[in-house]
Write a protein that holds these residues in place. Structure first.
Motif, PDB file in Angstrom:
ATOM      1  N   GLU A  65       0.824  -1.207   0.000  1.00  0.00           N
ATOM      2  CA  GLU A  65       0.000   0.000   0.000  1.00  0.00           C
ATOM      3  C   GLU A  65       0.865   1.267   0.000  1.00  0.00           C
ATOM      4  O   GLU A  65       0.437   2.312  -0.476  1.00  0.00           O
ATOM      5  CB  GLU A  65      -0.936   0.016   1.209  1.00  0.00           C
ATOM      6  N   GLY A  66       2.063   1.162   0.591  1.00  0.00           N
ATOM      7  CA  GLY A  66       2.988   2.289   0.537  1.00  0.00           C
ATOM      8  C   GLY A  66       2.771   3.354   1.577  1.00  0.00           C
ATOM      9  O   GLY A  66       3.571   4.286   1.692  1.00  0.00           O
ATOM     10  N   THR A  67       1.710   3.275   2.369  1.00  0.00           N
ATOM     11  CA  THR A  67       1.449   4.263   3.405  1.00  0.00           C
ATOM     12  C   THR A  67       0.463   3.666   4.408  1.00  0.00           C
ATOM     13  O   THR A  67      -0.110   2.600   4.173  1.00  0.00           O
ATOM     14  CB  THR A  67       0.890   5.560   2.822  1.00  0.00           C
ATOM     15  N   CYS A  68       0.276   4.359   5.522  1.00  0.00           N
ATOM     16  CA  CYS A  68      -0.608   3.841   6.576  1.00  0.00           C
ATOM     17  C   CYS A  68      -2.064   4.224   6.324  1.00  0.00           C
ATOM     18  O   CYS A  68      -2.363   5.351   5.908  1.00  0.00           O
ATOM     19  CB  CYS A  68      -0.169   4.380   7.939  1.00  0.00           C
ATOM     20  N   THR A 126      -4.888   0.968  -3.229  1.00  0.00           N
ATOM     21  CA  THR A 126      -4.164   0.450  -4.389  1.00  0.00           C
ATOM     22  C   THR A 126      -2.763  -0.021  -4.014  1.00  0.00           C
ATOM     23  O   THR A 126      -2.014   0.703  -3.359  1.00  0.00           O
ATOM     24  CB  THR A 126      -4.065   1.530  -5.472  1.00  0.00           C
ATOM     25  N   PHE A 127      -2.427  -1.231  -4.423  1.00  0.00           N
ATOM     26  CA  PHE A 127      -1.092  -1.770  -4.177  1.00  0.00           C
ATOM     27  C   PHE A 127      -0.116  -1.197  -5.198  1.00  0.00           C
ATOM     28  O   PHE A 127      -0.401  -1.155  -6.397  1.00  0.00           O
ATOM     29  CB  PHE A 127      -1.101  -3.296  -4.312  1.00  0.00           C
ATOM     30  N   LYS A 128       1.039  -0.779  -4.726  1.00  0.00           N
ATOM     31  CA  LYS A 128       2.107  -0.418  -5.648  1.00  0.00           C
ATOM     32  C   LYS A 128       2.630  -1.683  -6.309  1.00  0.00           C
ATOM     33  O   LYS A 128       2.545  -2.780  -5.743  1.00  0.00           O
ATOM     34  CB  LYS A 128       3.234   0.300  -4.897  1.00  0.00           C
ATOM     35  N   SER A 129       3.201  -1.523  -7.482  1.00  0.00           N
ATOM     36  CA  SER A 129       3.571  -2.691  -8.288  1.00  0.00           C
ATOM     37  C   SER A 129       4.958  -3.238  -7.992  1.00  0.00           C
ATOM     38  O   SER A 129       5.323  -4.294  -8.521  1.00  0.00           O
ATOM     39  CB  SER A 129       3.471  -2.329  -9.779  1.00  0.00           C
ATOM     40  N   GLY A 130       5.752  -2.538  -7.161  1.00  0.00           N
ATOM     41  CA  GLY A 130       7.152  -2.912  -6.974  1.00  0.00           C
ATOM     42  C   GLY A 130       7.373  -4.354  -6.571  1.00  0.00           C
ATOM     43  O   GLY A 130       8.267  -5.028  -7.097  1.00  0.00           O
ATOM     44  N   ALA A 131       6.558  -4.865  -5.636  1.00  0.00           N
ATOM     45  CA  ALA A 131       6.741  -6.236  -5.158  1.00  0.00           C
ATOM     46  C   ALA A 131       6.376  -7.265  -6.207  1.00  0.00           C
ATOM     47  O   ALA A 131       6.731  -8.445  -6.088  1.00  0.00           O
ATOM     48  CB  ALA A 131       5.883  -6.456  -3.909  1.00  0.00           C
ATOM     49  N   PHE A 132       5.685  -6.818  -7.266  1.00  0.00           N
ATOM     50  CA  PHE A 132       5.145  -7.768  -8.230  1.00  0.00           C
ATOM     51  C   PHE A 132       5.873  -7.739  -9.579  1.00  0.00           C
ATOM     52  O   PHE A 132       5.590  -8.550 -10.445  1.00  0.00           O
ATOM     53  CB  PHE A 132       3.644  -7.487  -8.405  1.00  0.00           C
ATOM     54  N   TYR A 133       6.787  -6.796  -9.742  1.00  0.00           N
ATOM     55  CA  TYR A 133       7.556  -6.724 -10.979  1.00  0.00           C
ATOM     56  C   TYR A 133       8.413  -7.970 -11.233  1.00  0.00           C
ATOM     57  O   TYR A 133       8.554  -8.400 -12.381  1.00  0.00           O
ATOM     58  CB  TYR A 133       8.441  -5.483 -10.989  1.00  0.00           C
ATOM     59  N   PRO A 170       2.444  -6.327 -13.984  1.00  0.00           N
ATOM     60  CA  PRO A 170       2.548  -6.220 -12.514  1.00  0.00           C
ATOM     61  C   PRO A 170       1.318  -5.599 -11.856  1.00  0.00           C
ATOM     62  O   PRO A 170       0.971  -5.964 -10.737  1.00  0.00           O
ATOM     63  CB  PRO A 170       3.788  -5.342 -12.314  1.00  0.00           C
ATOM     64  N   LYS A 171       0.659  -4.668 -12.545  1.00  0.00           N
ATOM     65  CA  LYS A 171      -0.536  -4.043 -11.960  1.00  0.00           C
ATOM     66  C   LYS A 171      -1.662  -5.069 -11.813  1.00  0.00           C
ATOM     67  O   LYS A 171      -2.379  -5.078 -10.810  1.00  0.00           O
ATOM     68  CB  LYS A 171      -0.989  -2.864 -12.817  1.00  0.00           C
ATOM     69  N   LEU A 172      -1.813  -5.906 -12.825  1.00  0.00           N
ATOM     70  CA  LEU A 172      -2.819  -6.965 -12.739  1.00  0.00           C
ATOM     71  C   LEU A 172      -2.480  -7.914 -11.596  1.00  0.00           C
ATOM     72  O   LEU A 172      -3.362  -8.314 -10.810  1.00  0.00           O
ATOM     73  CB  LEU A 172      -2.875  -7.727 -14.060  1.00  0.00           C
ATOM     74  N   TYR A 173      -1.215  -8.287 -11.500  1.00  0.00           N
ATOM     75  CA  TYR A 173      -0.733  -9.164 -10.428  1.00  0.00           C
ATOM     76  C   TYR A 173      -1.043  -8.543  -9.065  1.00  0.00           C
ATOM     77  O   TYR A 173      -1.604  -9.196  -8.170  1.00  0.00           O
ATOM     78  CB  TYR A 173       0.768  -9.374 -10.626  1.00  0.00           C
ATOM     79  N   ALA A 174      -0.708  -7.258  -8.906  1.00  0.00           N
ATOM     80  CA  ALA A 174      -0.931  -6.560  -7.632  1.00  0.00           C
ATOM     81  C   ALA A 174      -2.419  -6.501  -7.290  1.00  0.00           C
ATOM     82  O   ALA A 174      -2.819  -6.730  -6.142  1.00  0.00           O
ATOM     83  CB  ALA A 174      -0.340  -5.153  -7.696  1.00  0.00           C
TER      84      ALA A 174
END
Length: 498
Positions: free
Chosen positions: A205-208, A216-223, A284-288
């Motif tokens: 999520e990138g923030t609290c 929205t999940f950021k895509s970094g973990a899913f690249y 990655p966006k679809l994955y996230a």
């Protein structure tokens, strides 16, 4: 009848849908409502808090000393280049046990774990959500200190920065324009490396948030396109003293109230490892989004299209005292969908307008002015967002001011300037008394009698005269409560994200 065959009328359904869309996950309210809670907190502040603080301080210092010993002789480049080996790696286990003892001393006696953590070879990446607190460090230490993805500033926090460095984190440098690409590259390298790196742990999520939904999940973990193990976090406590959001109690208040609770609970649930299909590996966006939906179902909460960038809009709205912050975010999303943000349609209208937009407008006129199709559902929803009293009309000048202020203002001085631009028709930034009333009401929420006093102090004439922007600022700046207008100073709220 309000209901037909158990169904709400279409208009009510749309209203409920709209309210769900603008749910604000960045607000947390925390008050001690009962006399019992207040007396208990006061008593435990005296009787329990000092002992807990002493134990926590001692454990932090000991863990920090061990981390200093374990990192001695290693540079930041060494930590990025290869995983820790031998006694240094074993030291991390000892430090994690100390940190778990720290949480026990802080009252987290009940840590409930569901499921089982997958080994690194099966799931190189752990995705934790919802991220709602600095107490989310508890799952980190329970997981044995995996490599976290964190903003670079956390590595410089006294004491805790050294402990974070020991996890060999992937740091995000927000001031570096290449940071995003570098972060993704490092995650991919670690996730696909044959070396014995710890699992990469990320809060996508990138923030609290307040855990009311998954943003929205950021895509970094899913690249990397490698299997990910979703991990759900819950805090099933009667009094929520852990949630740390953009609007709500500060860190010190939350720490105080948590340490004065006899018991605090945390639940960690390991979901089955999610293995991406070919479509998800290339998108990655679809994955996230698919992982987020799976976690939301397990948590039994909705998903929301809010993002970290929306936090910045909300924060800015609060800094500038612009009301209806959640509505502003929803309107921004709708405007983006309609192409208004890219085209800067509202700015163009203000720059080129030849008449005042003072009269309220209905949906037809609103769509015509913005060159939109009133039959488009997104246009209708944008109109409804601003039709807060459900009257079928909105104040177009207020709409234009909100759009331009959110996009361009950085101070109260900017707000006044934008209000003059929106309401003035001649481009001279000179307003009559009625126009000045509206400009200062929109920008400063100023009482009407104070506005009239300001106007007459400048004009020394009847209300048919006008006053210019510079004279208004000069008069207001002479008053103690508005001296900050000279420097344009609005102190921004600290950004909080991990």
């Amino acid at each position: 009848m309000d209901e037909v065959n158990g169904r709400l009328p279409k208009r009510d359904m749309e209203t409920q849908s709209l309210k769900a869309d603008i749910l604000n996950p960045f607000v947390h309210r925390l008050e001690l409502d009962t006399t019992y809670d207040k007396l208990k907190t006061a008593f435990l502040t005296v009787v329990l808090l000092p002992f807990r603080l002493a134990a926590i301080t001692a454990l932090v210092i000991m863990a920090w000393l061990l981390a200093c010993l374990g990192l001695h002789g290693l540079t930041e480049e060494d930590l990025r280049r290869a995983p820790l080996q031998g006694w240094r790696r074993d030291m991390r286990i000892v430090i994690c046990w100390m940190m778990r003892a720290l949480f026990v001393c802080g009252g987290f006696h009940q840590l409930k774990v569901k499921g089982r953590k997958a080994p690194t070879k099966d799931a190189p990446v752990l995705a934790l959500a919802p991220h709602s607190s600095f107490f989310d460090a508890l799952p980190v230490v329970y997981l044995g200190g995996p490599s976290i993805v964190a903003k670079a500033e956390t590595g410089r926090i006294p004491f805790f920065g050294k402990l974070i460095n020991y996890t060999q984190p992937v740091y995000v440098w927000r001031d570096d324009p290449n940071s995003r690409q570098n972060t993704i590259k490092e995650i991919i390298e670690r996730a696909t490396s044959k070396e014995d790196w710890p699992q990469v742990m990320i809060f996508p999520e990138g923030t609290c948030t307040n855990r009311s939904c998954l943003i929205t999940f950021k895509s970094g973990a899913f690249y990397p396109g490698v299997p990910v193990q979703p991990v759900c976090i819950r805090y099933p406590n009667k009094l929520d003293t852990v949630t740390w959001t953009w609007e709500g109690p500060g860190a010190l208040k939350l720490l105080w109230l948590t340490l004065t609770q006899l018991n605090s609970s945390c639940e960690i649930e390991f979901l089955p490892v999610y293995k991406p299909n070919e479509a998800e590996k290339t998108d990655p966006k679809l994955y996230a989004n698919n992982v987020r939906r799976l976690m939301a179902e397990a948590l039994k909460i909705p998903v929301s299209d809010y993002t970290y960038d929306d936090c910045r809009i909300i924060s800015k709205a609060h800094q500038l005292h612009i009301p209806h912050a959640p509505t502003i975010v929803e309107a921004h999303k709708l405007r983006s969908k309609l192409g208004l943000v890219t085209a800067k349609t509202e700015e163009e209208l203000v720059q080129k307008k030849t008449k005042r937009f003072g009269d309220e407008v209905d949906l037809h006129e609103f769509a015509r002015i913005l060159r939109l199709d009133e039959r488009e559902p997104t246009v209708q929803q944008l109109f409804k967002v601003h039709d807060r009293h459900d009257r079928g009309k909105i104040d177009l000048e207020e709409y234009l001011f909100t759009v331009l202020a959110t996009a361009n203002a950085t101070s109260e001085l900017d707000l006044i300037s934008i209000a003059f631009d929106v309401i003035d028709t001649k481009g001279a930034k000179s307003l009559t008394l009625p126009a000045l009333r509206k400009a200062l009401r929109l920008s400063m929420h100023m009482p009407e009698d104070e506005i009239e006093e300001t106007f007459h102090q400048i004009s020394r004439d009847d209300s048919n005269g006008t006053v210019c922007f510079e004279d208004v600022i000069e008069v207001l700046s002479a008053k103690a409560e508005y001296t900050h207008l000279c420097t344009g100073g609005i102190e921004g709220k600290r950004k909080k994200t991990i």
